[in-house]
Design a protein around this motif. Structure first.
Motif, PDB file in Angstrom:
ATOM      1  N   GLN A  70       0.840  -1.187   0.000  1.00  0.00           N
ATOM      2  CA  GLN A  70       0.000   0.000   0.000  1.00  0.00           C
ATOM      3  C   GLN A  70       0.885   1.250   0.000  1.00  0.00           C
ATOM      4  OE1 GLN A  70      -3.090   0.296  -0.437  1.00  0.00           O
ATOM      5  NE2 GLN A  70      -4.199  -1.467   0.383  1.00  0.00           N
ATOM      6  N   PRO A  71       0.404   2.354  -0.546  1.00  0.00           N
ATOM      7  CA  PRO A  71       1.163   3.610  -0.442  1.00  0.00           C
ATOM      8  C   PRO A  71       1.393   3.979   1.019  1.00  0.00           C
ATOM      9  CG  PRO A  71      -0.646   3.826  -2.000  1.00  0.00           C
ATOM     10  CD  PRO A  71      -0.848   2.512  -1.302  1.00  0.00           C
ATOM     11  N   LEU A  72       2.499   4.633   1.275  1.00  0.00           N
ATOM     12  CA  LEU A  72       2.841   5.021   2.637  1.00  0.00           C
ATOM     13  C   LEU A  72       1.859   6.080   3.140  1.00  0.00           C
ATOM     14  CD1 LEU A  72       4.838   4.716   4.966  1.00  0.00           C
ATOM     15  CD2 LEU A  72       6.245   6.483   3.909  1.00  0.00           C
ATOM     16  N   LYS A  73       1.325   5.854   4.344  1.00  0.00           N
ATOM     17  CA  LYS A  73       0.328   6.756   4.915  1.00  0.00           C
ATOM     18  C   LYS A  73       1.009   7.894   5.677  1.00  0.00           C
ATOM     19  CE  LYS A  73      -2.606   2.743   5.733  1.00  0.00           C
ATOM     20  NZ  LYS A  73      -3.225   1.884   6.784  1.00  0.00           N
ATOM     21  N   PRO A  74       0.328   9.026   5.824  1.00  0.00           N
ATOM     22  CA  PRO A  74       0.847  10.092   6.690  1.00  0.00           C
ATOM     23  C   PRO A  74       1.012   9.582   8.109  1.00  0.00           C
ATOM     24  CG  PRO A  74      -0.959  10.891   5.327  1.00  0.00           C
ATOM     25  CD  PRO A  74      -0.921   9.409   5.135  1.00  0.00           C
ATOM     26  N   ASN A  75       2.043  10.055   8.770  1.00  0.00           N
ATOM     27  CA  ASN A  75       2.329   9.610  10.130  1.00  0.00           C
ATOM     28  C   ASN A  75       2.178  10.788  11.096  1.00  0.00           C
ATOM     29  OD1 ASN A  75       3.228   8.479  12.469  1.00  0.00           O
ATOM     30  ND2 ASN A  75       5.319   8.100  11.786  1.00  0.00           N
ATOM     31  N   PRO A  76       1.043  10.870  11.788  1.00  0.00           N
ATOM     32  CA  PRO A  76       0.828  11.996  12.694  1.00  0.00           C
ATOM     33  C   PRO A  76       1.483  11.817  14.052  1.00  0.00           C
ATOM     34  CG  PRO A  76      -1.090  10.578  12.695  1.00  0.00           C
ATOM     35  CD  PRO A  76      -0.134   9.989  11.713  1.00  0.00           C
ATOM     36  N   LEU A  77       2.059  10.637  14.286  1.00  0.00           N
ATOM     37  CA  LEU A  77       2.636  10.352  15.601  1.00  0.00           C
ATOM     38  C   LEU A  77       3.966   9.644  15.413  1.00  0.00           C
ATOM     39  CD1 LEU A  77       2.248  10.460  18.682  1.00  0.00           C
ATOM     40  CD2 LEU A  77       1.121   8.233  18.527  1.00  0.00           C
ATOM     41  N   ALA A  78       5.061  10.403  15.521  1.00  0.00           N
ATOM     42  CA  ALA A  78       6.391   9.850  15.245  1.00  0.00           C
ATOM     43  C   ALA A  78       6.721   8.675  16.155  1.00  0.00           C
ATOM     44  CB  ALA A  78       7.444  10.943  15.397  1.00  0.00           C
ATOM     45  N   GLN A  79       6.220   8.697  17.394  1.00  0.00           N
ATOM     46  CA  GLN A  79       6.549   7.644  18.348  1.00  0.00           C
ATOM     47  C   GLN A  79       5.856   6.323  18.031  1.00  0.00           C
ATOM     48  OE1 GLN A  79       5.432  10.662  19.056  1.00  0.00           O
ATOM     49  NE2 GLN A  79       6.630  11.640  20.668  1.00  0.00           N
ATOM     50  N   ALA A  80       4.978   6.304  17.036  1.00  0.00           N
ATOM     51  CA  ALA A  80       4.278   5.073  16.661  1.00  0.00           C
ATOM     52  C   ALA A  80       4.809   4.496  15.350  1.00  0.00           C
ATOM     53  CB  ALA A  80       2.785   5.335  16.550  1.00  0.00           C
ATOM     54  N   ASN A  81       6.040   4.869  14.966  1.00  0.00           N
ATOM     55  CA  ASN A  81       6.634   4.388  13.717  1.00  0.00           C
ATOM     56  C   ASN A  81       6.591   2.869  13.600  1.00  0.00           C
ATOM     57  OD1 ASN A  81       7.227   6.963  12.978  1.00  0.00           O
ATOM     58  ND2 ASN A  81       9.405   6.857  13.405  1.00  0.00           N
ATOM     59  N   SER A  82       6.895   2.181  14.701  1.00  0.00           N
ATOM     60  CA  SER A  82       6.980   0.725  14.666  1.00  0.00           C
ATOM     61  C   SER A  82       5.634   0.096  14.347  1.00  0.00           C
ATOM     62  CB  SER A  82       7.494   0.194  16.004  1.00  0.00           C
ATOM     63  OG  SER A  82       8.829   0.606  16.226  1.00  0.00           O
ATOM     64  N   LEU A  83       4.554   0.701  14.823  1.00  0.00           N
ATOM     65  CA  LEU A  83       3.220   0.152  14.581  1.00  0.00           C
ATOM     66  C   LEU A  83       2.794   0.371  13.137  1.00  0.00           C
ATOM     67  CD1 LEU A  83       1.402   1.286  17.853  1.00  0.00           C
ATOM     68  CD2 LEU A  83       2.777  -0.769  17.423  1.00  0.00           C
ATOM     69  N   LEU A  84       3.119   1.535  12.598  1.00  0.00           N
ATOM     70  CA  LEU A  84       2.830   1.810  11.197  1.00  0.00           C
ATOM     71  C   LEU A  84       3.617   0.858  10.299  1.00  0.00           C
ATOM     72  CD1 LEU A  84       1.136   3.851   9.551  1.00  0.00           C
ATOM     73  CD2 LEU A  84       3.183   5.257   9.355  1.00  0.00           C
ATOM     74  N   ALA A  85       4.876   0.621  10.642  1.00  0.00           N
ATOM     75  CA  ALA A  85       5.720  -0.284   9.870  1.00  0.00           C
ATOM     76  C   ALA A  85       5.198  -1.713   9.942  1.00  0.00           C
ATOM     77  CB  ALA A  85       7.158  -0.214  10.388  1.00  0.00           C
ATOM     78  N   LEU A  86       4.807  -2.142  11.142  1.00  0.00           N
ATOM     79  CA  LEU A  86       4.321  -3.509  11.313  1.00  0.00           C
ATOM     80  C   LEU A  86       3.021  -3.743  10.543  1.00  0.00           C
ATOM     81  CD1 LEU A  86       4.634  -6.270  12.630  1.00  0.00           C
ATOM     82  CD2 LEU A  86       3.474  -5.377  14.656  1.00  0.00           C
ATOM     83  N   SER A  87       2.093  -2.783  10.576  1.00  0.00           N
ATOM     84  CA  SER A  87       0.846  -2.949   9.827  1.00  0.00           C
ATOM     85  C   SER A  87       1.123  -3.020   8.328  1.00  0.00           C
ATOM     86  CB  SER A  87      -0.130  -1.811  10.153  1.00  0.00           C
ATOM     87  OG  SER A  87       0.376  -0.554   9.728  1.00  0.00           O
ATOM     88  N   ASN A  88       2.088  -2.230   7.835  1.00  0.00           N
ATOM     89  CA  ASN A  88       2.476  -2.262   6.426  1.00  0.00           C
ATOM     90  C   ASN A  88       3.103  -3.613   6.070  1.00  0.00           C
ATOM     91  OD1 ASN A  88       4.244   0.171   4.299  1.00  0.00           O
ATOM     92  ND2 ASN A  88       2.655  -1.300   3.848  1.00  0.00           N
ATOM     93  N   PHE A  89       3.922  -4.134   6.969  1.00  0.00           N
ATOM     94  CA  PHE A  89       4.561  -5.443   6.787  1.00  0.00           C
ATOM     95  C   PHE A  89       3.499  -6.544   6.687  1.00  0.00           C
ATOM     96  CE2 PHE A  89       6.331  -9.312   8.809  1.00  0.00           C
ATOM     97  CZ  PHE A  89       7.410  -9.552   7.976  1.00  0.00           C
TER      98      PHE A  89
END
Length: 395
Positions: free
Chosen positions: A70-89
């Motif tokens: 999926q295209p990379l989504k906007p990240n409004p919370l820098a401290q949640a990078n790992s969760l955004l990465a894991l959902s993309n994975f």
């Protein structure tokens, strides 16, 4: 005396020639600097940056063989990078397993990571610090326990809010749990119910069951039955000289996904075999290194870097022990290319904000060299099948 003068003159001549060569080489080398402001002193200073002139690097993402994502989504919370990465994975793996193109809710993982952080604090009676910055290990724990769901069914924002105020949310959670500790009011049912109430107010309440077509699923059933994603089928791979090779270990709080510690040559071979046969990998990397440059979106080892080739296990360990900032960020590897007989990779960085680059489909996508991989990525998550028969050697 004459002999001394002749010898001295001889050495002066050699030295002068050496200095001339050094002056010449320095004048030919182009170095790029940027002006920054020192946060502690407020003074301006210049900082060295990478110069790409004369380097043969495949910079265009469309030159790479890529896995679907999926295209990379906007990240409004820098401290949640790992969760955004894991959902993309998991999205990529869901497509590999079940040919399902899903758009998953990282906010769902955030909701339960806050709940589980409160639970950890509660279980320790405040002896464990309240950690509201979820890492990859917490994300895996949430996926295992609570599953995941499509963003269609949970956006992570309450109905009366356009966007969550994460600062206020964290402040409320912290103040409430501090009050619990001060009053010694550790009744689990009451504390967790109040935490859920705070989360629901800011983030909305996640769906417990939802329909896809004519079938109803809960988030765990969706993860396993629709996406075919089983957490226990994934491992972390690392190459750490301070620990025995060919051994497995478990991170604190995670008994499902072991860390396999293997020599560096097997570390890179596993990764290369994996991506070329369709397996993505999720890396924990030092992106504060000078070789990680947001301008041209590259991740390389510069000519003046500590990890100049050949990169071996000792250089890797030295870099990590003495020069890494320690705050490792997730990089999702989903593409590769062989260029000049060397592997190059496409990685997705979740610290950037694609909404600031709406005209670029590849916003947040970097090209990474194998030397950067060896020096700056400390471990990666990958499916066990990608290790093939290598797992038999790990005890």
């Amino acid at each position: 005396m004459r002999a001394f003068i002749i010898i001295n003159f001889f050495f002066m001549a050699i030295s002068s020639e050496a200095f001339a060569q050094r002056r010449g080489s320095q004048s030919q080398e182009k170095v790029r600097f940027e002006e920054i402001v020192d946060a502690s002193t407020g003074q301006k200073k210049k900082k060295i940056r990478i110069n790409l002139s004369g380097l043969d690097i495949p910079l265009q993402p469309n030159q790479y063989a890529q896995l679907w994502s999926q295209p990379l989504k906007p990240n409004p919370l820098a401290q949640a990078n790992s969760l955004l990465a894991l959902s993309n994975f998991i999205e990529i793996e869901g497509f590999r397993h079940a040919n399902t193109k899903s758009d998953l809710s990282w906010s769902y993982l955030l909701y339960y990571s806050f709940l589980e952080a409160a639970r950890d604090y509660l279980d320790s009676h405040g002896k464990v610090s309240l950690n509201l910055v979820p890492d990859l290990n917490m994300g895996i724990r949430i996926v295992k326990t609570y599953g995941i769901l499509p963003e269609t069914f949970y956006s992570g924002s309450a109905k009366d809010k356009t966007a969550p105020d994460y600062v206020q949310l964290r402040t409320e959670l912290t103040n409430y749990l501090l009050k619990v500790k001060q009053t010694d009011a550790w009744l689990e049912s009451t504390v967790l119910a109040t935490v859920r109430s705070i989360l629901n107010h800011h983030l909305g309440e996640p769906a417990n069951r939802f329909l896809i077509g004519r079938n109803a699923y809960n988030p765990v059933e969706f993860l396993r039955s629709v996406l075919g994603f089983q957490v226990e089928r994934y491992v972390m791979v690392s190459s750490d000289l301070s620990k025995p090779f060919w051994k497995r270990d478990y991170p604190v709080g995670n008994t499902t996904n072991p860390v396999y510690n293997i020599p560096l040559e097997f570390y890179t071979a596993t990764l290369n075999n994996g991506i070329q046969t369709g397996y993505p990998s999720l890396h924990l990397a030092d992106v504060f290194d000078i070789g990680f440059d947001a301008g041209p979106k590259i991740a390389i080892v510069p000519s003046f870097g500590l990890g100049q080739p050949p990169v071996d296990g000792l250089k890797r360990q030295y870099h990590f022990d003495y020069h890494s900032e320690g705050n490792l960020s997730p990089l999702l590897l989903f593409g590769y290319k062989i260029h000049q007989a060397q592997p190059w990779y496409l990685v997705r960085y979740f610290g950037s904000n694609p909404s600031a680059n709406k005209d670029k489909e590849d916003a947040g996508t970097y090209v990474m060299s194998q030397d950067f991989l060896k020096i700056n990525t400390w471990s990666f998550l990958i499916a066990k099948e990608a290790l093939r028969d290598l797992e038999e050697d790990i005890k």
